[in-house]
Design a protein around this motif. Structure first.
Motif, PDB file in Angstrom:
ATOM      1  N   LEU A 223       0.811  -1.213   0.000  1.00  0.00           N
ATOM      2  CA  LEU A 223       0.000   0.000   0.000  1.00  0.00           C
ATOM      3  C   LEU A 223       0.845   1.263   0.000  1.00  0.00           C
ATOM      4  O   LEU A 223       0.320   2.348  -0.202  1.00  0.00           O
ATOM      5  CB  LEU A 223      -0.919   0.012   1.230  1.00  0.00           C
ATOM      6  CG  LEU A 223      -1.840  -1.190   1.415  1.00  0.00           C
ATOM      7  CD1 LEU A 223      -2.666  -1.008   2.676  1.00  0.00           C
ATOM      8  CD2 LEU A 223      -2.751  -1.378   0.221  1.00  0.00           C
ATOM      9  N   CYS A 224       2.132   1.156   0.298  1.00  0.00           N
ATOM     10  CA  CYS A 224       2.979   2.334   0.461  1.00  0.00           C
ATOM     11  C   CYS A 224       3.325   2.931  -0.892  1.00  0.00           C
ATOM     12  O   CYS A 224       4.345   2.586  -1.499  1.00  0.00           O
ATOM     13  CB  CYS A 224       4.239   1.975   1.243  1.00  0.00           C
ATOM     14  SG  CYS A 224       3.893   1.485   2.949  1.00  0.00           S
ATOM     15  N   LEU A 225       2.458   3.806  -1.371  1.00  0.00           N
ATOM     16  CA  LEU A 225       2.623   4.377  -2.702  1.00  0.00           C
ATOM     17  C   LEU A 225       2.568   5.890  -2.656  1.00  0.00           C
ATOM     18  O   LEU A 225       1.747   6.462  -1.937  1.00  0.00           O
ATOM     19  CB  LEU A 225       1.504   3.880  -3.632  1.00  0.00           C
ATOM     20  CG  LEU A 225       1.354   2.370  -3.842  1.00  0.00           C
ATOM     21  CD1 LEU A 225       0.080   2.095  -4.615  1.00  0.00           C
ATOM     22  CD2 LEU A 225       2.547   1.813  -4.579  1.00  0.00           C
ATOM     23  N   SER A 226       3.409   6.540  -3.450  1.00  0.00           N
ATOM     24  CA  SER A 226       3.239   7.971  -3.698  1.00  0.00           C
ATOM     25  C   SER A 226       2.161   8.114  -4.767  1.00  0.00           C
ATOM     26  O   SER A 226       1.735   7.131  -5.390  1.00  0.00           O
ATOM     27  CB  SER A 226       4.550   8.570  -4.189  1.00  0.00           C
ATOM     28  OG  SER A 226       4.871   8.054  -5.472  1.00  0.00           O
ATOM     29  N   ILE A 227       1.718   9.325  -5.012  1.00  0.00           N
ATOM     30  CA  ILE A 227       0.701   9.532  -6.046  1.00  0.00           C
ATOM     31  C   ILE A 227       1.232   9.084  -7.405  1.00  0.00           C
ATOM     32  O   ILE A 227       0.519   8.440  -8.191  1.00  0.00           O
ATOM     33  CB  ILE A 227       0.248  11.010  -6.085  1.00  0.00           C
ATOM     34  CG1 ILE A 227      -0.632  11.318  -4.871  1.00  0.00           C
ATOM     35  CG2 ILE A 227      -0.510  11.314  -7.370  1.00  0.00           C
ATOM     36  CD1 ILE A 227      -1.210  12.718  -4.847  1.00  0.00           C
ATOM     37  N   SER A 228       2.494   9.383  -7.695  1.00  0.00           N
ATOM     38  CA  SER A 228       3.079   8.976  -8.987  1.00  0.00           C
ATOM     39  C   SER A 228       3.138   7.459  -9.102  1.00  0.00           C
ATOM     40  O   SER A 228       2.785   6.879 -10.147  1.00  0.00           O
ATOM     41  CB  SER A 228       4.478   9.561  -9.131  1.00  0.00           C
ATOM     42  OG  SER A 228       4.431  10.968  -9.188  1.00  0.00           O
ATOM     43  N   GLN A 229       3.550   6.799  -8.027  1.00  0.00           N
ATOM     44  CA  GLN A 229       3.605   5.333  -8.039  1.00  0.00           C
ATOM     45  C   GLN A 229       2.218   4.731  -8.189  1.00  0.00           C
ATOM     46  O   GLN A 229       2.032   3.725  -8.867  1.00  0.00           O
ATOM     47  CB  GLN A 229       4.263   4.833  -6.752  1.00  0.00           C
ATOM     48  CG  GLN A 229       5.749   5.133  -6.641  1.00  0.00           C
ATOM     49  CD  GLN A 229       6.294   4.789  -5.270  1.00  0.00           C
ATOM     50  OE1 GLN A 229       5.613   4.932  -4.244  1.00  0.00           O
ATOM     51  NE2 GLN A 229       7.542   4.331  -5.234  1.00  0.00           N
TER      52      GLN A 229
END
Length: 300
Positions: A223-229
């Motif tokens: 779940l650890c995502l940046s918006i770009s990822q």
């Protein structure tokens, strides 16, 4: 709190979409309890204490707060310990809750005139009988109840523990998902996304659980995502989706209440309104339900 701090607080509340007023006007509070049951002798009618109300809420007629005792008006949400705000000397009509004086005793009841023209003081609890106003009694309607100041509300310790435990279980379930399971969530919820910016609701729901997992032992949470990822992942899972997100567009949605966890989203302080807000909220909740396996429990 000084004047500057007060104004800052009011500004924050207004920004959050709340209509607020400062309690700056004294309204007398009687030391005499008013029976929400059978009439009771009022005793000394002095009022040496005060409650503060916004000036805009205090009309031309004198007002007083009286404490309620008994349970005859629980159907009107008057409970023992409440402070009943009574406007004195005003007109009253059928269905109004009034402060009545009966042969030297005081009570709060609902005024009502029946089809025969008879006037009654009616309790809001089936355990009590209505009082017929006749010449047998010296009855005076002193005022009309226009508000209720409740006792300081408190939630039960047990309920707090229950809700926190449930939230922790849901967060743990989301953190235990494999990358493949998260991809499946994106695929399923993607069927409900009708334009690119709605993907922000999906991202925000994922971000809520990402924050919950920030202190976990493993840093491999899917779940650890940046918006770009997140945008890259959606494009990989749903390459043929007609409304793929871009980081620039989603970042524009991270404002007002949408910059906060989904549980704090409010229609009064969101970048979209009306049915559009409802659609975003539905997608976010749908995502959360898929993450935690509770999709069948959501009332959509």
């Amino acid at each position: 709190m000084n004047e500057n701090e007060l104004q800052q607080t009011l500004a924050l509340l207004t920004e959050a979409g709340l209509s607020v007023m400062v309690c700056d006007t004294k309204v007398p509070r009687s030391s005499i309890a008013v029976k929400c049951g059978v009439p009771t002798v009022p005793g000394d009618a002095s009022a040496e204490d005060f409650l503060m109300l916004p000036k805009a809420l205090v009309g031309a007629h004198p007002e007083i707060f009286v404490p309620a005792i008994g349970d005859s008006m629980t159907g009107a949400n008057f409970e023992e310990g409440d402070q009943l705000r009574v406007q004195l000397g005003v007109a009253y009509h059928d269905g109004d809750n009034v402060l009545a004086w009966i042969d030297g005793s005081c009570t709060v009841k609902t005024f009502f005139q029946d089809d025969e023209g008879l006037q009654w003081l009616v309790p809001q609890n089936e355990a009590y009988d209505a009082i017929l106003i006749t010449g047998e009694y010296d009855v005076r309607i002193l005022g009309r109840v226009v508000g209720v100041e409740k006792q300081s509300p408190r939630a039960s310790f047990r309920d707090c523990q229950k809700y926190i435990k449930r939230a922790k279980v849901k967060m743990k379930m989301a953190r235990l998902l494999s990358p493949e399971q998260v991809d499946r969530v994106l695929f399923d919820v993607g069927q409900e996304v009708k334009h690119a910016r709605q993907w922000y609701a999906v991202y925000r729901a994922l971000a809520d659980y990402e924050q919950a997992g920030a202190n976990s032992v493993s840093n491999a949470s899917p779940l650890c995502l940046s918006i770009s990822q997140f945008c890259e992942r959606v494009a990989r899972v749903l390459p043929d989706h007609g409304h793929l997100p871009t980081a620039r567009e989603l970042q524009r949605m991270a404002v007002q209440s949408f910059s906060k966890p989904v549980a704090m989203w409010t229609p009064a302080n969101a970048p979209v309104s009306g049915l559009r807000f409802t659609d975003y909220l539905h997608i976010a909740r749908r995502t959360a339900a898929l993450l935690t396996g509770e999709e069948t429990k959501l009332p959509f």
